[in-house]
Design a protein around this motif. Structure first.
Motif, PDB file in Angstrom:
ATOM      1  N   ALA A 234      54.324  16.159  46.399  1.00  0.00           N
ATOM      2  CA  ALA A 234      54.990  16.616  47.625  1.00  0.00           C
ATOM      3  C   ALA A 234      55.981  15.579  48.130  1.00  0.00           C
ATOM      4  CB  ALA A 234      53.947  16.903  48.712  1.00  0.00           C
TER       5      ALA A 234
ATOM      6  N   GLY B  89      55.936  17.681  53.629  1.00  0.00           N
ATOM      7  CA  GLY B  89      55.184  17.511  52.400  1.00  0.00           C
ATOM      8  C   GLY B  89      53.763  17.039  52.647  1.00  0.00           C
TER       9      GLY B  89
ATOM     10  N   THR C  27      51.796  20.012  54.299  1.00  0.00           N
ATOM     11  CA  THR C  27      51.642  21.109  53.353  1.00  0.00           C
ATOM     12  C   THR C  27      50.643  20.747  52.264  1.00  0.00           C
ATOM     13  OG1 THR C  27      53.878  21.906  53.800  1.00  0.00           O
ATOM     14  CG2 THR C  27      52.856  22.627  51.746  1.00  0.00           C
TER      15      THR C  27
ATOM     16  N   ALA D 106      55.259  20.604  46.456  1.00  0.00           N
ATOM     17  CA  ALA D 106      55.988  20.760  47.720  1.00  0.00           C
ATOM     18  C   ALA D 106      57.120  19.741  47.740  1.00  0.00           C
ATOM     19  CB  ALA D 106      55.062  20.581  48.913  1.00  0.00           C
TER      20      ALA D 106
ATOM     21  N   SER E  69      54.684  26.467  43.484  1.00  0.00           N
ATOM     22  CA  SER E  69      55.415  25.634  44.440  1.00  0.00           C
ATOM     23  C   SER E  69      55.689  26.372  45.736  1.00  0.00           C
ATOM     24  CB  SER E  69      56.737  25.170  43.830  1.00  0.00           C
ATOM     25  OG  SER E  69      57.500  24.443  44.779  1.00  0.00           O
ATOM     26  N   THR E  70      55.659  25.614  46.832  1.00  0.00           N
ATOM     27  CA  THR E  70      56.028  26.149  48.144  1.00  0.00           C
ATOM     28  C   THR E  70      57.503  25.940  48.462  1.00  0.00           C
ATOM     29  OG1 THR E  70      55.486  24.068  49.254  1.00  0.00           O
ATOM     30  CG2 THR E  70      53.715  25.691  49.040  1.00  0.00           C
ATOM     31  N   THR E  71      58.242  25.295  47.560  1.00  0.00           N
ATOM     32  CA  THR E  71      59.646  24.961  47.827  1.00  0.00           C
ATOM     33  C   THR E  71      60.578  25.261  46.657  1.00  0.00           C
ATOM     34  OG1 THR E  71      59.096  22.701  47.163  1.00  0.00           O
ATOM     35  CG2 THR E  71      59.188  23.141  49.527  1.00  0.00           C
TER      36      THR E  71
END
Length: 412
Positions: free
Chosen positions: A175, A181, A184, A230, A256-258
């Motif tokens: 992250a 980051g 998250t 992240a 992934s969150t991004t």
């Protein structure tokens, strides 16, 4: 409103720093005739430029649609944008400039959580309504601020168990090393453990890091079933190239969150991006009429080289229209009148579907989606309708505590 990218960047370049005299602190006087002024603070240069550019294009589109329909309260909406150049100091300088010198009626801006927390107190100080239209870690509780992007309870809670069911229970987290980051990563750990899994380790990286060799070696040695990412910004895209070059792409898959917010599926080779999972409040590939019309309107205006139109762009567009609905209902651009109008639970049907203001948190209930990269595009796998910001709702109740201005670190 028709501007080429080069001309737009030139016209939105930096101005001087405005320092507030004590007499100016408090409510800033604004004209009640002439144009209604909408301020924008977004990065059009630096590592986050590819993220900021479509956000500004989306705001321009929303303003154009409002003006084409006759404006608001019989007045034209004027957009004033400053290019913050991925620089926190410029965010602070231009935030004060928009509030004090330009006397805007509302501001839409900020990409990273660090930029939001640099400017949010300025807008509270000068009584200037603020919309933050970016997915983030949750927890902002501020009556002067509306948040239209997704929070972990709306997306990460869907992504992690789906990935674990596909790939296994042992996760390794990477992250960005700032509050988005860091927080998250805590949500990722929570959802891994809630679903019977284990986090082997977590690595954090500053936004300027581009060499990930040592971390890749650590991850390989840990032998996780999956990698949860992240990472943020253009520099961190280098991780995915180095991961594939190390031969690990197919061995340890990624959720992934991004990933995709700076167009990684298209800018990376297919072998570097194929199979990555993501969950957002919007994907450009959504095949609804509203989504297709939104994408076509932006690309027809700004050309085929427009960066990927992500949740951040859709939420920016929806945020401007939600604010406009508040102005219409209030019959005024006065800050508190608009806030109170929005707190009635106003909604807007946007490219992502219905977006509804939650009065207690000033976040939104919205559709979220889960998708997989296939041939350099997102393939939407599942739709989760009308997801509430339950994480922030656990710590924020602006109906009971209207003077709260806290960014809560939610106990996870």
């Amino acid at each position: 409103m028709t501007l080429s990218r080069r001309r737009f960047i030139r016209n939105s370049a930096a101005g001087g720093v405005v320092l507030a005299a004590p007499a100016l602190i408090g409510s800033v006087a604004r004209a009640d005739d002439g144009p209604i002024k909408l301020g924008s603070l977004h990065d059009l240069a630096g590592p986050l430029a590819a993220t900021g550019e479509p956000m500004v294009y989306a705001i321009m589109l929303a303003v154009k649609e409002i003006n084409d329909a006759g404006g608001l309260l019989g007045r034209e909406v004027e957009l004033i944008n400053y290019d913050t150049q991925s620089n926190i100091q410029l965010y602070s300088q231009f935030a004060q400039q928009l509030a004090v010198r330009d006397k805007v009626d509302v501001i839409h801006g900020g990409i990273t959580s660090a930029s939001r927390e640099a400017i949010r107190p300025i807008f509270s100080r000068f009584r200037t309504l603020y919309f933050y239209n970016t997915l983030y870690e949750g927890g902002v509780c501020d009556r002067n601020t509306f948040n239209t992007g997704t929070t972990p309870a709306q997306t990460v809670e869907k992504l992690v168990p789906y990935a674990m069911n596909l790939w296994g229970k042992k996760a390794y987290i990477i992250a960005a090393d700032y509050n988005y980051g860091q927080i998250t990563a805590k949500w990722m750990r929570k959802y891994v453990e809630d679903n019977g899994g284990e986090v082997l380790s977590t690595d954090f990286f500053p936004l300027d890091v581009t060499n990930f060799g040592p971390s890749i070696s650590r991850i390989q040695a840990a032998e996780p079933d999956l990698l949860l990412s992240a990472m943020v910004g253009g520099n961190h895209t280098a991780f995915y190239r180095q991961w594939a070059a190390a031969g690990l792409k197919d061995e340890i898959p990624i959720a992934s969150t991004t990933f995709g917010l700076v167009n990684e599926p298209a800018t990376l080779e297919d072998a570097e991006s194929r199979g990555v999972l993501g969950s957002y409040g919007y994907f450009e590939e959504l095949q609804t009429p509203a989504s297709q019309a939104f994408v076509e309107a932006i690309k027809s205006e700004h050309g085929a080289q427009t960066p990927y139109i992500s949740e951040l762009a859709a939420a920016s567009y929806e945020g401007v229209h939600l604010w406009a609905e508040g102005v219409k209902k209030a019959g005024s651009v006065e800050r508190m009148a608009v806030i109170e109008a929005l707190e009635t639970g106003l909604s807007f049907e946007g490219p992502s579907g219905p977006v509804v203001v939650d009065p207690k948190t000033h976040h939104v209930t919205r559709n979220t989606f889960l998708a997989e990269v296939v041939e350099s595009r997102w393939n939407v796998l599942e739709t989760f309708e009308q997801q509430a910001p339950l994480d922030t709702a656990a710590v924020c109740d602006l109906e009971a505590n209207p003077n709260d201005t806290t960014h809560y670190i939610i106990d996870i």
